[in-house]
Design a protein around this motif. Structure first.
Motif, short mmCIF file in Angstrom:
data_model
loop_
_atom_site.label_atom_id
_atom_site.label_comp_id
_atom_site.label_asym_id
_atom_site.label_seq_id
_atom_site.Cartn_x
_atom_site.Cartn_y
_atom_site.Cartn_z
N VAL A 1 37.66 38.27 24.57
CA VAL A 1 37.29 38.76 23.24
C VAL A 1 38.53 38.81 22.33
O VAL A 1 38.50 38.35 21.19
N GLU A 2 39.63 39.35 22.87
CA GLU A 2 40.82 39.50 22.02
C GLU A 2 41.48 38.16 21.70
O GLU A 2 42.03 37.97 20.62
N TRP A 3 41.45 37.23 22.65
CA TRP A 3 42.22 35.99 22.47
C TRP A 3 41.34 34.79 22.08
O TRP A 3 41.86 33.72 21.75
N GLY A 4 40.02 34.98 22.09
CA GLY A 4 39.10 33.89 21.71
C GLY A 4 39.42 33.31 20.32
O GLY A 4 39.47 32.08 20.15
N PRO A 5 39.67 34.19 19.33
CA PRO A 5 39.96 33.66 17.99
C PRO A 5 41.22 32.79 17.94
O PRO A 5 41.43 32.04 16.98
N LEU A 6 42.07 32.90 18.96
CA LEU A 6 43.30 32.08 19.01
C LEU A 6 43.07 30.78 19.79
O LEU A 6 44.04 30.06 20.10
N GLY A 7 41.83 30.50 20.15
CA GLY A 7 41.54 29.25 20.87
C GLY A 7 41.82 29.35 22.36
O GLY A 7 42.04 28.33 23.03
N ILE A 8 41.81 30.57 22.87
CA ILE A 8 42.04 30.75 24.32
C ILE A 8 40.71 31.15 24.97
O ILE A 8 40.08 32.13 24.56
N ARG A 9 40.29 30.37 25.97
CA ARG A 9 39.13 30.77 26.77
C ARG A 9 39.62 31.43 28.05
O ARG A 9 40.62 30.99 28.63
N VAL A 10 38.92 32.51 28.46
CA VAL A 10 39.29 33.20 29.69
C VAL A 10 38.03 33.27 30.56
O VAL A 10 37.01 33.84 30.14
N VAL A 11 38.09 32.66 31.74
CA VAL A 11 36.90 32.53 32.59
C VAL A 11 37.27 32.88 34.03
O VAL A 11 38.32 32.48 34.52
N GLY A 12 36.41 33.62 34.69
CA GLY A 12 36.62 33.94 36.10
C GLY A 12 35.84 32.99 37.00
O GLY A 12 34.82 32.44 36.61
N ILE A 13 36.36 32.82 38.23
CA ILE A 13 35.61 32.13 39.28
C ILE A 13 35.60 33.06 40.48
O ILE A 13 36.67 33.50 40.94
N ALA A 14 34.42 33.39 40.98
CA ALA A 14 34.31 34.28 42.14
C ALA A 14 33.82 33.48 43.34
O ALA A 14 32.63 33.20 43.46
N PRO A 15 34.76 33.10 44.23
CA PRO A 15 34.33 32.34 45.42
C PRO A 15 33.63 33.25 46.42
O PRO A 15 33.92 34.44 46.52
N GLY A 16 32.74 32.66 47.20
CA GLY A 16 32.22 33.34 48.38
C GLY A 16 33.15 33.05 49.54
O GLY A 16 34.32 32.72 49.34
N PRO A 17 32.66 33.13 50.80
CA PRO A 17 33.51 32.83 51.95
C PRO A 17 33.89 31.35 51.97
O PRO A 17 33.00 30.50 52.04
N ILE A 18 35.19 31.07 51.94
CA ILE A 18 35.66 29.68 51.85
C ILE A 18 36.36 29.31 53.15
O ILE A 18 37.34 29.95 53.56
N ASP A 19 35.84 28.25 53.75
CA ASP A 19 36.33 27.80 55.06
C ASP A 19 37.81 27.40 55.01
O ASP A 19 38.30 26.95 53.97
N ASP A 20 38.49 27.58 56.15
CA ASP A 20 39.87 27.11 56.30
C ASP A 20 40.82 27.75 55.28
O ASP A 20 41.63 27.07 54.65
N THR A 21 40.68 29.07 55.10
CA THR A 21 41.59 29.78 54.18
C THR A 21 42.12 31.04 54.86
O THR A 21 41.51 31.57 55.79
N GLU A 22 43.23 31.52 54.34
CA GLU A 22 43.81 32.76 54.82
C GLU A 22 42.84 33.92 54.59
O GLU A 22 42.70 34.81 55.42
N GLY A 23 42.15 33.88 53.45
CA GLY A 23 41.21 34.94 53.12
C GLY A 23 40.15 35.10 54.20
O GLY A 23 39.91 36.21 54.69
N ILE A 24 39.55 34.00 54.61
CA ILE A 24 38.47 34.10 55.59
C ILE A 24 39.05 34.43 56.97
O ILE A 24 38.45 35.18 57.74
N ARG A 25 40.24 33.92 57.25
CA ARG A 25 40.87 34.24 58.54
C ARG A 25 41.10 35.75 58.65
O ARG A 25 40.85 36.37 59.68
N LYS A 26 41.56 36.33 57.55
CA LYS A 26 41.86 37.76 57.57
C LYS A 26 40.61 38.65 57.53
O LYS A 26 40.60 39.70 58.13
N LEU A 27 39.60 38.21 56.80
CA LEU A 27 38.48 39.11 56.53
C LEU A 27 37.28 38.94 57.45
O LEU A 27 36.56 39.89 57.69
N ALA A 28 37.06 37.73 57.92
CA ALA A 28 35.82 37.51 58.67
C ALA A 28 36.00 37.77 60.16
O ALA A 28 35.13 38.30 60.83
N GLY A 29 37.17 37.39 60.69
CA GLY A 29 37.44 37.59 62.11
C GLY A 29 36.31 37.05 62.96
O GLY A 29 35.85 35.92 62.77
N PRO A 30 35.82 37.88 63.89
CA PRO A 30 34.79 37.42 64.81
C PRO A 30 33.47 37.10 64.12
O PRO A 30 32.60 36.46 64.71
#
Ligand code: HXC
Ligand code: NAP
Length: 286
Positions: A192-221
């Motif tokens: 909202v604050e930076w849109g008028p300056l031509g800046i888009r701000v967008v999030g990406i929320a991944p689910g469980p992603i194979d072969d990553t540190e995140g899944i190794r740490k969080l999913a375990g067994p």
């Protein structure tokens, strides 16, 4: 599986372009956490669309190795930078170094993050603070530095890598859920604050992603059982997230800002979230 070591990831053997392979010709992307996992593949896929990149994180040796691999495979420039996103001085210095080398930063990917499985009851004050500082403060620090040094006057796209953890109060993830929820809120505020300056701000929320540190740490067994519970019946891949980043940074998304796109095969809507069951199955990780 990618480990939390100093060894960099390797590029894919092949990649099928959906978008024009010269989509980002002449553009530059600054990617925190780009030396490993999901953000390494985001760097690779942007570079396979002729983007130059800067990959930044704490372990210099790993970002150096990663940059070498990325440049060798894609033929594009990749500058490795050592910085801790929690330290504004290092972040500003890193962004200034990138500006000296490339003269522009059209795309920022805030991917640096830290996480571990931990019940709130046994989490130390510093453990909670550490994750908030890496994820949330790190996202603000880098966004602000890139804004000051380039995007305020030139526009651009900021992509915040989030998660679905906070959508239903994921157990053992009080710290990371709070951190990513704050990022989603920041995505809206900055859009909202930076849109008028031509800046888009967008999030990406991944689910469980194979072969990553995140899944190794969080999913375990639980890792093996994950595909069965997901509506699309498979784990996500790093390319699923990288292709979404390509779309978000492309003109095809030129009217999208402030939103966070979920890329999880429908997982968060159906994943079990029982504290006792997860505590029992995660014993080995605690
Ligand atoms: C409980 C822990 C802990 C654990 C660390 N701490 N690990 N507490 N369980 N497993 C506590 C420490 O005891 C300390 O508190 C505080 O956290 C800071 O720890 P340090 O090791 O000093 O911090 P630091 O070196 O900065 O490392 C940060 C880190 C580390 C987050 C702890 O794991 C890291 O660098 N991670 C980066 C890689 C990573 O996590 N990638 C996965 C992202 S995946 P005290 O009180 O003792 O001082 C992701 C997925 C989201 O985000 C969603 C998936 C579905
Ligand atoms: P990863 O490979 O561990 O990526 C995290 C990166 O952040 C690492 O390259 C790490 O490099 C960097 N980093 C950590 N602390 C930092 C700091 N203080 N300053 C600068 N860089 C720092 O994990 P991943 O699983 O691919 O996750 C990537 C992103 O996707 C994260 O934002 C994560 O929350 C998100 N995500 C992942 C999943 C999943 O299933 N894997 C699911 C949802 C969301 P250094 O150690 O060199 O600093």
């Amino acid at each position: 599986m990618a480990a939390s070591s100093t060894i960099a990831d390797k590029c894919m053997k092949a990649y099928n372009h959906v978008f024009n392979p010269s989509l980002f010709k002449g553009q530059v992307a600054f990617i925190t956490g780009g030396g490993s996992g999901i953000c390494f593949t985001i760097a690779e896929v942007l570079m396979r669309h002729q983007c130059s990149t800067i990959i930044a994180s704490r372990k210099l040796e790993r970002v150096q190795q990663a940059a070498e691999e990325l440049s060798k495979v894609t033929g594009q420039r990749c500058l490795p930078i050592q910085m801790d996103v929690r330290k504004p001085k290092e972040v500003v210095a890193g962004v200034q170094q990138a500006m000296r080398e490339f003269g522009k930063i059209n795309i920022l990917v805030n991917g640096a993050a830290g996480n571990f499985v931990c019940p709130a009851a046994s989490m130390s004050f510093n453990a909670f603070k550490t994750v908030l500082e890496i994820d949330t403060m790190g996202t603000f620090n880098t966004s602000k530095a890139v804004f000051d040094e380039y995007m305020r006057d030139n526009g651009g796209v900021i992509i915040n890598i989030s998660a679905t953890l906070a959508y239903k109060a994921t157990v053992l993830q009080c710290h990371a859920s709070a951190a990513k929820a704050a990022i989603d809120s920041m995505t809206k505020s900055l859009a909202v604050e930076w849109g008028p300056l031509g800046i888009r701000v967008v999030g990406i929320a991944p689910g469980p992603i194979d072969d990553t540190e995140g899944i190794r740490k969080l999913a375990g067994p639980l890792a093996e059982s994950i595909p069965k519970r997901i509506p699309l019946r498979r784990m996500g891949t790093k390319v699923d997230i990288a292709d979404c980043a390509v779309f978000v940074a492309s003109p095809a998304a030129s009217y999208i800002t402030g939103d966070t796109i979920v890329v999880d095969g429908g997982d968060w809507m159906t994943a079990p979230n029982d504290a006792e069951m997860r505590l029992e199955s995660m014993k080995s990780l605690l």
